[in-house]
Design an enzyme around this catalytic site. Structure first.
Site, short mmCIF file in Angstrom:
data_model
loop_
_atom_site.label_atom_id
_atom_site.label_comp_id
_atom_site.label_asym_id
_atom_site.label_seq_id
_atom_site.Cartn_x
_atom_site.Cartn_y
_atom_site.Cartn_z
N GLY A 1 0.88 -1.22 0.06
CA GLY A 1 -0.11 -0.09 -0.15
C GLY A 1 0.73 1.27 0.03
O GLY A 1 0.16 2.40 0.32
N SER B 1 2.30 8.28 1.42
CA SER B 1 1.38 7.17 1.77
C SER B 1 1.56 6.87 3.21
O SER B 1 2.62 6.87 3.93
CB SER B 1 1.53 5.99 0.95
N ILE B 2 0.25 6.58 4.00
CA ILE B 2 0.53 6.12 5.37
C ILE B 2 1.53 4.81 5.61
O ILE B 2 2.33 4.99 6.47
CB ILE B 2 -0.91 6.05 5.81
N TYR C 1 -18.15 10.05 2.84
CA TYR C 1 -17.29 8.77 3.11
C TYR C 1 -18.14 7.67 2.70
O TYR C 1 -17.46 6.47 2.31
CB TYR C 1 -16.73 8.57 4.57
N LYS D 1 -15.10 0.07 5.68
CA LYS D 1 -14.18 0.11 6.89
C LYS D 1 -14.82 -0.65 8.04
O LYS D 1 -14.31 -1.13 8.90
CB LYS D 1 -13.96 1.58 7.23
N ILE E 1 -5.76 12.55 6.72
CA ILE E 1 -4.40 12.71 5.91
C ILE E 1 -4.36 13.01 4.51
O ILE E 1 -5.10 12.25 3.84
CB ILE E 1 -3.28 12.01 6.37
N LEU F 1 -3.16 10.01 -1.81
CA LEU F 1 -3.92 10.03 -3.18
C LEU F 1 -5.36 9.52 -2.94
O LEU F 1 -6.24 9.94 -3.51
CB LEU F 1 -2.87 8.98 -3.78
N ALA F 2 -5.25 8.39 -2.10
CA ALA F 2 -6.71 7.88 -2.03
C ALA F 2 -7.55 8.71 -1.27
O ALA F 2 -8.71 8.71 -1.50
CB ALA F 2 -6.43 6.40 -0.80
P1 NAP Z 1 -2.57 5.97 -0.66
O1 NAP Z 1 -1.35 6.30 -0.41
O2 NAP Z 1 -3.06 6.28 -1.84
O3 NAP Z 1 -2.48 4.27 -0.38
C1 NAP Z 1 -3.64 3.31 -1.03
C2 NAP Z 1 -3.06 2.33 -1.34
O4 NAP Z 1 -3.79 1.23 -1.85
C3 NAP Z 1 -2.06 2.56 -2.87
O5 NAP Z 1 -0.79 2.23 -2.57
C4 NAP Z 1 -2.70 1.91 -3.83
O6 NAP Z 1 -2.06 1.41 -4.62
C5 NAP Z 1 -3.46 0.44 -2.80
N1 NAP Z 1 -4.25 -0.19 -3.59
C6 NAP Z 1 -5.42 0.35 -4.32
N2 NAP Z 1 -6.01 -0.62 -4.89
C7 NAP Z 1 -5.01 -1.73 -4.85
C8 NAP Z 1 -5.21 -2.96 -5.43
N3 NAP Z 1 -6.19 -3.57 -6.37
N4 NAP Z 1 -3.98 -3.77 -5.10
C9 NAP Z 1 -3.01 -3.44 -4.60
N5 NAP Z 1 -2.91 -2.17 -4.08
C10 NAP Z 1 -3.75 -1.27 -4.36
O7 NAP Z 1 -3.58 6.29 0.49
P2 NAP Z 1 -3.72 6.31 2.20
O8 NAP Z 1 -4.34 7.39 2.66
O9 NAP Z 1 -2.01 6.11 2.53
O10 NAP Z 1 -4.48 4.88 2.42
C11 NAP Z 1 -3.84 3.61 3.06
C12 NAP Z 1 -4.95 3.24 3.89
O11 NAP Z 1 -5.26 4.00 4.94
C13 NAP Z 1 -6.15 3.09 3.00
O12 NAP Z 1 -6.90 1.86 3.92
C14 NAP Z 1 -7.03 4.02 3.65
O13 NAP Z 1 -8.27 3.76 3.64
C15 NAP Z 1 -6.69 4.09 5.14
N6 NAP Z 1 -6.91 5.55 5.77
C16 NAP Z 1 -6.44 6.70 5.12
C17 NAP Z 1 -6.84 8.05 5.75
C18 NAP Z 1 -6.38 9.36 5.14
O14 NAP Z 1 -7.17 10.17 5.63
N7 NAP Z 1 -5.44 9.26 4.24
C19 NAP Z 1 -7.15 8.10 7.13
C20 NAP Z 1 -7.60 6.65 7.81
C21 NAP Z 1 -7.48 5.41 7.13
P3 NAP Z 1 -1.96 2.44 -5.91
O15 NAP Z 1 -1.62 3.83 -5.65
O16 NAP Z 1 -0.69 2.13 -6.74
O17 NAP Z 1 -3.31 2.30 -6.81
#
Ligand code: NAP
Length: 274
Positions: free
Chosen positions: A12, A18-19, A155, A162, A191, A194-195
């Site tokens: 991820g 990314s987190i 959301y 979630k 945070i 990208l997601a």
């Molecule tokens: P991020 O940097 O965009 O990370 C999300 C990751 O999921 C990316 O590396 C993405 O890969 C990967 N992914 C998506 N589809 C996939 C697939 N089919 N196979 C493998 N990997 C896949 O965003 P992030 O915010 O750090 O998110 C990480 C986690 O933290 C997520 O579960 C998110 O819901 C959670 N979270 C985020 C926040 C926030 O505010 N940002 C808060 C609480 C929880 P690609 O980019 O290569 O597609």
């Protein structure tokens, strides 16, 4: 060096925001040996410098979680290059845009299925497929959000995902506890990643959190990373099935923070309108 002698895989990392990168950095700083994964060749190129920073060497593998054969191949690569592993970071989520704004009632079925497959089922499948190479006392960590417990504007579909992920953590924790394997989640505050950019009006969440969290600020990937490292390490050896909030305290709030006027009457400190 809390993670000295520990080996694991981090799924991820999309970029340095990314987190998962925050967690990987914290583990690396504490002596862990790590493998990371990429989604496809485009991301392989982008992630190569990160793999180098984290001293992954050749431990840099493809894994699209919608492809069961890539998860199985990941296990074989990890077995070949690392033997047993001690931790897994699952920091993966995806929902089509149609599920992240507008009315909840309008969520299309195909969007629902995609979000549940990538954001929830992937944790179960990765855990099952990688279990044969998990050491005794290993630890699995996933990432969740308050929107799976309480209503959060826009959301929508990811909230349902979630919620299912949180319960998956509890069922997996019970299932694998007898094998000495722990499963936990961190519920991170918002945070900008990208997601997160896919969630409608995400900047509102950031501002609201800053105004109303007890610490009056947002959190960083380094802070989530340190808490994640604790949950992956032996420091948390009796913690499993837990959803640990790293959100500047926002989840404890029942009502928005208030100011009091000279007569002691409460007025909302910030109502989100700027
Ligand atoms: P991020 O940097 O965009 O990370 C999300 C990751 O999921 C990316 O590396 C993405 O890969 C990967 N992914 C998506 N589809 C996939 C697939 N089919 N196979 C493998 N990997 C896949 O965003 P992030 O915010 O750090 O998110 C990480 C986690 O933290 C997520 O579960 C998110 O819901 C959670 N979270 C985020 C926040 C926030 O505010 N940002 C808060 C609480 C929880 P690609 O980019 O290569 O597609």
């Amino acid at each position: 060096m809390v993670m000295k002698g520990k080996k694991g895989v981090v799924l991820g990392i999309a970029n340095k925001k990314s987190i998962a990168y925050g967690i990987a950095k914290a583990c690396h700083a504490q002596g862990a040996e790590m493998a990371i994964t990429f989604l496809n060749d485009r991301f392989k190129r982008k992630l190569a410098p990160i793999a180098e920073d984290l001293e992954c060497g050749s431990r840099f593998y493809p894994c699209d979680v919608t492809k069961p054969e890539e998860i199985k191949a990941l296990r074989e690569s990890l077995k070949r290059d690392m033997g047993e592993i001690d931790f897994i970071v699952h920091s993966i989520a995806f929902a089509p845009k149609s599920g992240l704004s507008g009315r909840f009632i309008d969520i299309p079925k195909d969007a629902f299925n995609i979000a549940m497959d990538i954001s929830v089922y992937s944790l179960i499948e990765i855990t099952r497929e990688l279990k044969p190479i998990l050491s005794k006392n290993s630890s699995i960590l996933t990432l969740t959000y308050l929107g799976g417990v309480k209503y959060v504007p826009n959301y929508n579909l990811m909230g349902v995902a979630k919620s299912a992920l949180d319960m998956s953590v509890r069922y997996l924790a019970e299932d694998l506890g007898k094998d000495g394997i722990r499963v936990n989640a961190i519920s991170a505050g918002p945070i900008k990643t990208l997601a997160a950019a896919g969630i409608g009006d995400f900047s509102f969440l950031l501002k609201w959190n800053t105004a109303h969290a007890p610490l009056k600020r947002n959190v960083t990937i380094e802070e989530v990373g340190n808490s994640g490292m604790y949950l992956l390490s032996d420091l948390s050896s009796a913690v499993t099935g837990e959803v640990h909030y790293v959100d500047a305290g926002f989840n404890i709030m029942g009502l928005p923070a208030v100011n009091f006027d000279e007569k002691g009457r409460a007025t909302i400190a910030w109502n989100g309108t700027d």
